[in-house]
Write an enzyme that holds these catalytic residues in place. Structure first.
Site: not given
Lengths: 481, 481
Positions: A79, A154, A178
């Protein structure tokens, strides 16, 4: 059998038996990204050149029988709020679009030691604020099961990448769900470890007391392997804890609690059905299952949306154009900072900074932030009490299946509600996992969430593996291989 | 209307730890900018703070030595404000749970002791340094250069209660605090280097009023002299204003070193709301009883106790105070000289007067290696036993400061031993009388002051070796005859 569909242990076994080379696996994974990126936009950057070199080195190690690590040569997506030295860390924000990190996050150091490959950096909601990966300054990510739908967020880029097999596994970060919510939306396992077991050093902070790095994988065992590789006390993170794991039973002597408040209004029938399905399986295996009420869970979103924005209002103050990142000129230093922040941050980030600044302001602190801290403490106590009689708590991961792109962008509150089931684990620092269990009538994945007491991560993974084996969810998005 | 001033002082002490407060960068003393930096002290995304244990030990020492109650469950807070030299745009500081509360410091003014109540002692990190060009102020600077070497250096803030009533008291308080920090070995205590920085809150109110007047904060006082003058100036300014019926505005004023006046920096109306909240990156600072006990064992003899000890040798309070605030070698030398001579006044006068005076004049910073602890006692003894004159003793001291020799050798070589033999002195007197018959006549006719001239002649001729007391006595006797 396509190698990119295999689990880490299966791949490692093929590597060791010299039936598959790391470079062959990487070629396959890269090919998958070539097939999927245009449609899904899971990655912001791909590290092809470096990986060809690193895969060749892995090849050598395996052919010489030198490699010992399970993660050697395994392509993992990262990420883009986790720092990798000499690569951009953008957090999907215009603010950091030109920012290159001069250092590695602790988790990256650990994975490098194991000779893991990093496929690249994945898309996210700007600074990890969002539940759909629609708040990215660099374009949205689509759900690999159906591109009309969001992948969740996210860590949506990480989940979409594992879903489309453009990586074997991925790292995400989880502040209010997330990791688990996108894993659930994409039919994957998403694991948020106990707060403090994985170092946050090098993870760009959103809400420091809630953030935790964890894996998004195809199987529970893959999550276990990654967790054991990235966890451990870190002298550079004062909130990191010694990973002294508690052993709680995972076999049918364990007691399971179904959280009443997460099986009520606001939760879709489809989501409830998945929980009921798992409960029936567990009962049939001899587990004791009880309904448990933790009323304060109903306040989760209110508590979270005071604490997380308050922390983020300070955490994001450093982005001012002075030392790095975007700089928009002004006539004075202060004007420059104002212009930079006005232009560099997206709407959702600004909304949360404003919320948090307000909640901490003189005269409002006691009424908002102070109360939220108090309620959080009560929630921690409530969970501790519950875990005296209960080993694992079960609930849906998300109130519904994935929603359509654009469906909730104009209604932030509705978007916030999609984290209802996942937020409590962050507030209480608990380990929590989402396990894929079935498909909705729209052919989109659904999952259940299991939580346990702090530092019982390994037992939670063992228990989750039992559910995984019983449920036999082998769904996979089509069209990307 | 009789008016009285009330003053409170906030002091920042830069600790002399090897490394910074929340990272392991070296604390450096250099003009070369930005050479001791890391992701943490320049606020890069993802970097985290880890407290410096040595600094916590140092502040605990200071809090204990000022008689503070120690907050065992202390906490770090974030103090939020934007400034280009504050990398995170928040400062890690302490708020409602500082390390020390409610202490007291003994100060000395002339022969009187006084006590200054201390409100709190707390830990924080220093900012970087800004150099504004075009003007000294950020609002009108054309550009600003930033040096982050100082960013993150540990600072202790000590806040007094509003109990100080004069500039003299304020200066004595800072002198005491400075010496304390030097004796505790927690700071270099060098004002000119900014190791100790202070601001004063000053108000003036009617003598019989129970409430304090409107408070004005004075900044930019860089020396004890400027502290004294700024306070005197501000008391006079406020007193005059009140007498003329002008209201005092709550504000921050800047001390102008050249003009010797204070002028408005900013009024409190536009003051910042720092939005303090506990730093989620730093778990509670728990100071265990064990730790506190361990720190107590490190406690040196404090200035107050040093004074008491010195007074037992016979020194006055003010003399003891001056010695207690002298360099370590001077304190040690006094003890040694006193031990041998048992004469506190001579030991004190020779060390703080003649020795330090000559060293200053000759620009000698440290005593030469050969300068034996026995030399001053020897000199004092020679004077006491009338073997040398005070003038000769000064000559001897000058010699042994620059040449590797001993007092008695110098006395011998330079023929400084005093003539105490009355017969020999009488012989010399007779010669002088013969050579100066005209003077003798004038004395006899009433010009008494010319006796001194004859003594001077005698000293000259004997190269100062004659005991001047005896010489005068014998001369007078001779003249009477």
């Amino acid at each position: 059998m396509d190698a990119s569909n295999l689990s880490i242990r299966e791949i490692n076994s093929l590597f060791t038996k010299k039936e598959l080379k790391p470079s062959e696996l990487y070629s396959k994974v890269f090919e998958n990204s070539a097939n999927s990126e245009a449609a899904l936009h899971a990655h912001l950057t791909l590290f092809e050149e470096e990986n060809i070199k690193k895969a060749a080195e892995s090849d050598k190690r395996f052919s010489n029988g030198e490699s010992a690590g399970l993660l050697d040569g395994i392509p993992i997506a990262i990420k883009d709020n986790i720092n990798i030295k000499n690569y951009k860390t953008t957090c999907s924000s215009k603010m950091l679009s030109n920012y290159t990190s001069p250092y590695d996050a602790t988790v990256i150091e650990k994975l490098k030691e194991q000779n893991t490959l990093f496929t690249g950096k994945t898309n996210l909601d700007e600074f990890a604020m969002g539940s759909s990966t629609e708040n990215s300054a660099f374009g949205l990510t689509k759900n690999p099961w159906n591109t009309d739908y969001v992948p969740g967020g996210s860590s949506g880029g990480s989940a979409a990448s594992v879903g489309a097999r453009s990586s074997i596994a991925a790292l995400g970060s989880d502040t209010g769900g997330s990791i688990r919510q996108p894993a659930s939306f994409c039919g994957l396992v998403g694991f948020k470890p106990t707060y403090g077991t994985v170092s946050r050093f090098g993870l760009v902070a959103f809400a420091s007391s809630l953030d935790q790095i964890g894996p998004i994988t195809k199987t529970v065992d893959d999550s276990r392997i990654i967790f054991s590789s990235i966890s451990g006390e870190d002298s550079r993170d004062a909130t990191s804890v010694i990973n002294n794991q508690l052993d709680i039973p995972s076999d049918n002597t364990a007691t399971i609690g179904v959280i009443k408040e997460l099986m009520e209004d606001g939760i879709s029938d489809e989501a409830k059905n998945e929980v009921n399905k798992v409960v029936e399986i567990l009962k049939s295996k001899g587990y004791k299952v009880k309904e448990i009420s933790i009323p304060i869970i109903k306040l989760s979103i209110s508590i979270y949306y005071l604490i997380a924005p308050a922390e983020c209002s300070a955490n994001l103050a450093r982005f001012d154009g002075v030392r790095y990142g975007l700089r928009v000129d002004g006539n004075t230093s202060y004007e420059m900072m104002e212009n930079t922040r006005a232009e560099g941050f997206g709407a959702e980030v600004k909304r949360r900074i404003l919320l948090g600044t307000y909640a901490l302001s003189a005269g409002y602190y006691d009424e908002y932030y102070g109360k939220a801290l108090q309620a959080r403490k009560e929630m921690i106590d409530e969970f501790a009490k519950t875990f005296k009689d209960i080993d694992y708590l079960i609930s849906p991961t998300t109130p519904t299946q994935a929603f359509k792109s654009g469906e909730k962008t104009s209604n932030p509150l509705e978007m916030y509600m999609s984290d209802l089931c996942t937020i409590p684990a962050n507030l209480a620092g608990l380990p929590a996992i989402s396990i894929p269990t079935g498909l909705s009538k729209d052919q989109l994945p659904l999952g259940v969430q299991v939580m346990s007491k702090p530092l019982s991560d390994n037992s939670l993974l063992d228990f989750s593996e039992i559910i995984e084996n019983e449920v036999q969810f082998d769904g996979q998005p089509k069209g990307w291989l | 209307m009789s008016l009285k001033p009330t003053i409170g002082i906030e002091t920042h002490i830069e600790l002399n730890t090897n490394t910074k407060m929340f990272c392991r960068c070296a604390v450096v003393d250099t003009d070369e900018p930005n050479i001791s930096l890391c992701p943490t002290c320049i606020g890069l995304p993802g970097a985290l703070p880890v407290p410096n244990k040595k600094a916590i030990e140092f502040i605990t020492l200071l809090a204990l030595s000022t008689g503070c109650e120690i907050t065992s469950k202390g906490m770090f807070h974030r103090k939020n404000y934007f400034y280009p030299d504050l990398p995170k745009n928040y400062q890690i500081s302490q708020f409602d749970l500082p390390v020390g509360l409610n202490g007291e410091l003994e100060i000395v003014i002339d022969e009187n002791k006084d006590y200054i109540q201390i409100e709190r002692v707390h830990m924080e990190e220093d900012t970087g340094k800004s150099s504004h060009s075009g003007s000294g102020r950020i609002e009108s600077a054309t550009s600003t250069a930033l040096d982050f070497n100082r960013s993150g250096v540990p600072l202790v803030e000590i806040v007094t209660k509003p109990v100080i009533s004069s500039s003299k008291q304020a200066v004595a308080y800072i002198e005491e605090l400075r010496q304390l920090s030097i004796d505790l070995n927690i700071s270099e205590g060098r004002l000119e280097k900014g190791n100790l920085r202070f601001d004063a809150n000053i108000s003036v109110a009617s003598e019989d009023s129970t409430e304090l007047g409107t408070k004005v904060e004075i900044k930019n006082m860089n020396s004890l002299r400027s502290l004294e003058r700024a306070i005197d100036y501000e008391i006079e300014r406020q007193t005059k204003a009140l007498e003329e019926g002008i209201e005092i505005v709550q504000e921050t004023r800047h001390w102008d070193e050249n003009k010797e006046i204070t002028s408005t920096m900013r009024s409190k109306e536009g003051s910042a709301d720092y939005r303090y909240f506990s730093d989620p990156d730093l778990p509670n600072m728990f100071l265990s009883e064990e730790f506190i006990k361990e720190v107590e064992t490190l406690m040196p003899l404090l200035p107050k106790a040093q004074r008491e000890e010195l007074m037992t040798t016979g020194l006055s309070l003010s003399q003891s105070n001056i010695l207690s605030k002298s360099d370590e070698w001077i304190k040690k030398l006094y003890v040694k000289v006193f031990d041998q001579t048992k004469d506190s006044v001579a030991s004190y006068n020779w060390i703080t007067g003649e020795l330090q005076g000559q060293m200053r004049k000759a620009n000698i910073e440290v005593l030469p290696e050969w300068f034996n602890d026995d030399y001053l006692p020897e000199i004092i003894e020679l004077i006491k036993s009338d073997k040398i004159s005070f003038t000769s003793a000064k000559i001897i001291l000058t010699e042994i400061l620059t040449t590797n020799t001993t007092p008695s050798k110098v006395a011998e070589q330079k023929n400084l031993f005093q003539e105490n033999d009355s017969e020999k002195i009488s012989e010399m007197i007779n010669q002088i009388i013969q050579e100066n018959q005209d003077i003798v006549d004038r004395i006899k006719s009433g010009e008494d002051k010319l006796v001194g001239f004859l003594v001077g002649q005698l000293m000259k001729q004997s190269n100062g070796s004659v005991n001047p007391g005896m010489a005068k006595e014998l001369l007078l006797k001779e003249l009477e005859d």
